[in-house]
Design a protein around this motif. Structure first.
Motif, PDB file in Angstrom:
ATOM      1  N   LEU B 171       0.826  -1.201   0.000  1.00 35.33           N
ATOM      2  CA  LEU B 171       0.000   0.000   0.000  1.00 35.33           C
ATOM      3  C   LEU B 171       0.866   1.259   0.000  1.00 35.33           C
ATOM      4  N   ASN B 172       1.936   1.240   0.792  1.00 41.33           N
ATOM      5  CA  ASN B 172       2.741   2.460   0.886  1.00 41.33           C
ATOM      6  C   ASN B 172       3.462   2.782  -0.420  1.00 41.33           C
ATOM      7  N   LYS B 173       3.769   1.742  -1.196  1.00 37.21           N
ATOM      8  CA  LYS B 173       4.380   1.994  -2.512  1.00 37.21           C
ATOM      9  C   LYS B 173       3.365   2.667  -3.433  1.00 37.21           C
ATOM     10  N   THR B 174       2.134   2.175  -3.389  1.00 40.31           N
ATOM     11  CA  THR B 174       1.082   2.788  -4.205  1.00 40.31           C
ATOM     12  C   THR B 174       0.890   4.243  -3.818  1.00 40.31           C
ATOM     13  N   ILE B 175       0.865   4.501  -2.520  1.00 42.41           N
ATOM     14  CA  ILE B 175       0.689   5.870  -2.052  1.00 42.41           C
ATOM     15  C   ILE B 175       1.789   6.760  -2.608  1.00 42.41           C
ATOM     16  N   HIS B 216       1.540  11.915   7.160  1.00 33.38           N
ATOM     17  CA  HIS B 216       0.292  11.944   6.402  1.00 33.38           C
ATOM     18  C   HIS B 216       0.542  11.705   4.921  1.00 33.38           C
ATOM     19  N   PHE B 217       1.529  12.372   4.350  1.00 36.96           N
ATOM     20  CA  PHE B 217       1.776  12.193   2.918  1.00 36.96           C
ATOM     21  C   PHE B 217       2.326  10.811   2.595  1.00 36.96           C
ATOM     22  N   GLN B 218       2.839  10.129   3.630  1.00 32.01           N
ATOM     23  CA  GLN B 218       3.244   8.743   3.410  1.00 32.01           C
ATOM     24  C   GLN B 218       2.073   7.783   3.583  1.00 32.01           C
ATOM     25  N   SER B 219       1.043   8.238   4.293  1.00 36.87           N
ATOM     26  CA  SER B 219      -0.034   7.323   4.660  1.00 36.87           C
ATOM     27  C   SER B 219      -1.315   7.539   3.874  1.00 36.87           C
ATOM     28  N   VAL B 220      -1.467   8.690   3.264  1.00 31.42           N
ATOM     29  CA  VAL B 220      -2.641   8.912   2.417  1.00 31.42           C
ATOM     30  C   VAL B 220      -2.191   9.557   1.114  1.00 31.42           C
ATOM     31  N   ARG B 221      -3.036   9.440   0.093  1.00 32.09           N
ATOM     32  CA  ARG B 221      -2.698  10.049  -1.186  1.00 32.09           C
ATOM     33  C   ARG B 221      -3.376  11.410  -1.297  1.00 32.09           C
ATOM     34  N   CYS B 222      -2.850  12.223  -2.176  1.00 31.48           N
ATOM     35  CA  CYS B 222      -3.457  13.529  -2.431  1.00 31.48           C
ATOM     36  C   CYS B 222      -4.921  13.342  -2.819  1.00 31.48           C
ATOM     37  N   ILE B 223      -5.180  12.302  -3.630  1.00 30.66           N
ATOM     38  CA  ILE B 223      -6.532  12.151  -4.159  1.00 30.66           C
ATOM     39  C   ILE B 223      -7.544  11.752  -3.083  1.00 30.66           C
ATOM     40  N   GLU B 224      -7.073  11.285  -1.938  1.00 25.02           N
ATOM     41  CA  GLU B 224      -8.003  10.989  -0.850  1.00 25.02           C
ATOM     42  C   GLU B 224      -8.769  12.254  -0.463  1.00 25.02           C
ATOM     43  N   THR B 262     -11.855   4.742  -0.174  1.00 21.47           N
ATOM     44  CA  THR B 262     -10.828   5.139  -1.127  1.00 21.47           C
ATOM     45  C   THR B 262      -9.631   4.227  -0.967  1.00 21.47           C
ATOM     46  N   LEU B 263      -8.669   4.685  -0.238  1.00 24.99           N
ATOM     47  CA  LEU B 263      -7.404   3.974  -0.134  1.00 24.99           C
ATOM     48  C   LEU B 263      -7.561   2.535   0.367  1.00 24.99           C
ATOM     49  N   TYR B 264      -8.386   2.358   1.369  1.00 25.99           N
ATOM     50  CA  TYR B 264      -8.422   1.044   2.005  1.00 25.99           C
ATOM     51  C   TYR B 264      -9.334   0.060   1.281  1.00 25.99           C
ATOM     52  N   LYS B 265     -10.057   0.543   0.273  1.00 24.39           N
ATOM     53  CA  LYS B 265     -10.943  -0.395  -0.401  1.00 24.39           C
ATOM     54  C   LYS B 265     -10.154  -1.417  -1.203  1.00 24.39           C
ATOM     55  N   TYR B 266      -8.930  -1.068  -1.586  1.00 22.28           N
ATOM     56  CA  TYR B 266      -8.145  -2.000  -2.397  1.00 22.28           C
ATOM     57  C   TYR B 266      -7.881  -3.297  -1.670  1.00 22.28           C
ATOM     58  N   PRO B 284      -2.918   0.839   7.910  1.00 24.72           N
ATOM     59  CA  PRO B 284      -2.411   1.555   9.064  1.00 24.72           C
ATOM     60  C   PRO B 284      -3.489   1.673  10.139  1.00 24.72           C
ATOM     61  N   LYS B 285      -3.022   1.813  11.357  1.00 28.59           N
ATOM     62  CA  LYS B 285      -3.963   2.048  12.446  1.00 28.59           C
ATOM     63  C   LYS B 285      -3.985   3.543  12.684  1.00 28.59           C
TER      64      LYS B 285
END
Ligand code: HEM
Lengths: 206, 323
Positions: B171-175, B216-224, B262-266, B284-285
């Motif tokens: 996931l973090n690579k995708t982010i 935050h920028f490592q854990s969520v994407r801009c598009i979130e 969004t992010l976690y649906k994958y 992530p928690k």
């Protein structure tokens, strides 16, 4: 009849007041973060809660540090020592008093003196609290305050969640302690007398 | 003598596996490039476009000339052969006239394919839902403000775009991959100003309200925060104006976090788009979002027990009051 003992030196009273307020703020803001949701504000708005929690946590660390120093260089520290031999028995005695003797109007098994202001149960919980739990919550809190740094440099990706869990559990235990603590303070000669003591420093013994 | 022999044998024992390993590596390398049908043809272009320098024979001066390649015209061959369109020849998308050098000056005016030229109405790609993506893109602030200049290629580099959200196990690579797409303009004034004369506000400053920015920028994407949620496509494409961006912390930091859509649906088991669902460990928690059910229950029970115990004690104290 009433003999006054000066048990709580000024610095302890000041520290305790600050500590109590900070802990209360930390508990309330901690709860606000833990139970946050998008529809309603739980106690305190999330971003305010985060900031307030951080600031109070840092201040609590400072006040704890001063407490530690105080207990090291002032005589108050002697109340935070245990003679292991026979301590378990004393602990039971005090416990039985609270669970049974108290209701029958028995005298406390360990009356308060200048030399020993805590009964064994108090001594035990305060040592656990002040020398283990509070430092634990503070240290884990500091870890959480720098999540970027910790994850990238020290313990790796997953570690932050362990610290988070640990912080949560110690925070919870301390909150439970606080409730019990406040209740037990009402077990003085009258319900309010102990609260007066921690404000003016004097204990009026029977 | 004997000693020497021994050391030679030892060295041999050490060297032989090394040699073997080396051969395997060479073999693998050859395999890797030879699987691509157009690898050799592409090499014709990559011998210049794959490097920071290129050589050509100057007929007028009658000697080899070495020059620097325009950095924006460099195609990284390693990235190219991992990208979605790795099986393409350069001249599938570019005219074969590029085989001549110097390239004809007019070639720069050659129209380029759009994604929909190839992917539009093709059932093979139904799962991506290109049509929806396209219409979302046309609604987005980027397209509506810049019309034709802003194409899909702006975000999907023709020579390196590789799907990630759908396939990457991490996931973090995708982010990181997805954020770099946005940052390729929003942190790079030269690409940004291809489209506008506006200044490029510093992302770190415009997001200074967000604490723990790095995390935050490592854990969520801009598009979130910047797109409208769309459940028919895997990656939302409708980037909205800044005043519609998510700013309230609790949108994410709560149990029904938007991140779940969004992010976690994958990672969701049974999510119809997802082809890879081995990510459960990587979610992530986040504070507010991860109430651990058993712990929560335990804490409530303990709390009630404590309060109950105290009340009983207090009541007994009043009832049994001595004197
Ligand atoms: C009575 C003491 C305390 C209680 C009851 C308490 C409680 C909590 C709770 C419930 C959370 C939410 C955690 C989560 O949901 O993940 C939290 C987070 C946090 N706590 Fe505490 N805490 C206490 C003391 C401290 C101290 C001493 C510090 C540090 C100096 C601290 C720093 C933090 C930090 C940094 C976070 C993470 C959120 C953030 O980054 O602001 N806490 N705490």
């Amino acid at each position: 009849m009433s003999e006054k003992l000066y048990l709580y030196p000024q610095w302890i009273r000041v520290w305790h007041g600050i500590n109590a307020i900070l802990c209360l703020i930390l508990i309330l803001t901690g709860l606000s973060m833990q139970y946050s949701n998008p529809d309603t504000v739980v106690i305190i708005r999330f971003d305010i809660a985060v900031n307030l929690h951080n600031i109070s946590g840092v201040m609590l660390s400072l006040s704890y540090f001063l407490f530690l120093i105080g207990n090291m260089i002032r005589p108050n520290g002697r109340h935070y020592k245990i003679v292991v031999k026979g301590f378990l028995k004393d602990l039971m005695k005090q416990f039985i008093y609270y669970a049974y003797g108290l209701f029958k109007g028995e005298k406390t098994p360990f009356p308060i003196t200048k030399e020993s202001k805590f009964n064994p149960l108090q001594r035990f919980t305060y040592i656990i609290l002040m020398y283990f739990l509070v430092p634990a919550v503070i240290l884990s809190g500091w870890v959480l305050i720098f999540p970027d740094f910790i994850q990238n440099n020290l313990f790796g990706q997953e570690s932050i969640h362990l610290f988070d869990l640990f912080h949560l559990m110690t925070g919870f235990v301390i909150s439970v302690f606080m409730i019990i603590h406040v209740y037990f303070c009402t077990l003085g000669k009258t319900a309010l007398r102990n609260f007066r003591s921690i404000i003016n420093g004097y204990h009026e013994s029977q | 003598m004997k000693e020497k022999l021994k050391t030679i044998i030892k060295m041999g024992l050490f060297l032989i596996p090394l040699l073997f390993f080396y051969l395997v590596l060479i073999a693998q390398n050859q395999e890797a490039t030879s699987t691509f049908e157009y690898a050799e043809d592409n090499q014709q272009c990559l011998k210049c476009h794959g490097h920071t320098y290129y050589n050509y024979y100057n007929d007028w001066l009658e000697r080899m000339i070495r020059e620097r390649m325009n950095p924006y015209f460099i195609v990284d061959s390693a990235e190219y052969y991992e990208a979605n369109h790795r099986n393409f020849a350069c001249i599938d998308c570019h005219t074969s006239e590029y085989e001549n050098f110097p390239h004809n000056g007019e070639l720069r005016m050659e129209p380029k394919y759009a994604c929909m030229d190839c992917h539009g109405g093709d059932d093979t790609y139904a799962k991506f839902n290109f049509e929806q993506i396209e219409s979302e893109f046309y609604n987005s602030i980027h397209s509506s403000k810049h019309s034709d200049d802003f194409t899909c290629w702006m975000c999907h580099n023709p020579h390196s775009y590789k799907i990630s959200a759908r396939t990457n196990r991490h996931l973090n690579k995708t982010i990181q991959y997805d954020n770099n797409i946005c940052l390729s303009c929003h942190a790079d004034i030269s690409k940004y100003q291809l489209l506008t004369t506006l200044e490029n506000p510093n992302i770190l400053e415009t997001h200074s309200w967000l604490p723990n920015q790095v995390l935050h920028f490592q854990s969520v994407r801009c598009i979130e925060c910047h797109t409208e949620i769309n459940n028919y496509i895997l990656v939302a494409h409708n980037v909205q104006a800044k005043d519609k961006a998510v700013q309230r912390c609790v949108e994410c930091h709560s149990q029904n976090s938007i991140l779940k859509e969004t992010l976690y649906k994958y990672q969701n088991e049974g999510f119809s788009y997802s082809e890879n669902r081995d990510r459960s460990l990587e979610i992530p928690k986040l504070i507010g979002g991860n109430r651990r059910y058993m712990l929560n229950l335990a804490s409530v029970i303990i709390f009630i027990l404590v309060l109950g115990g105290i009340s009983i004690h207090a009541v007994l104290r009043i009832i049994l009051k001595p004197r």
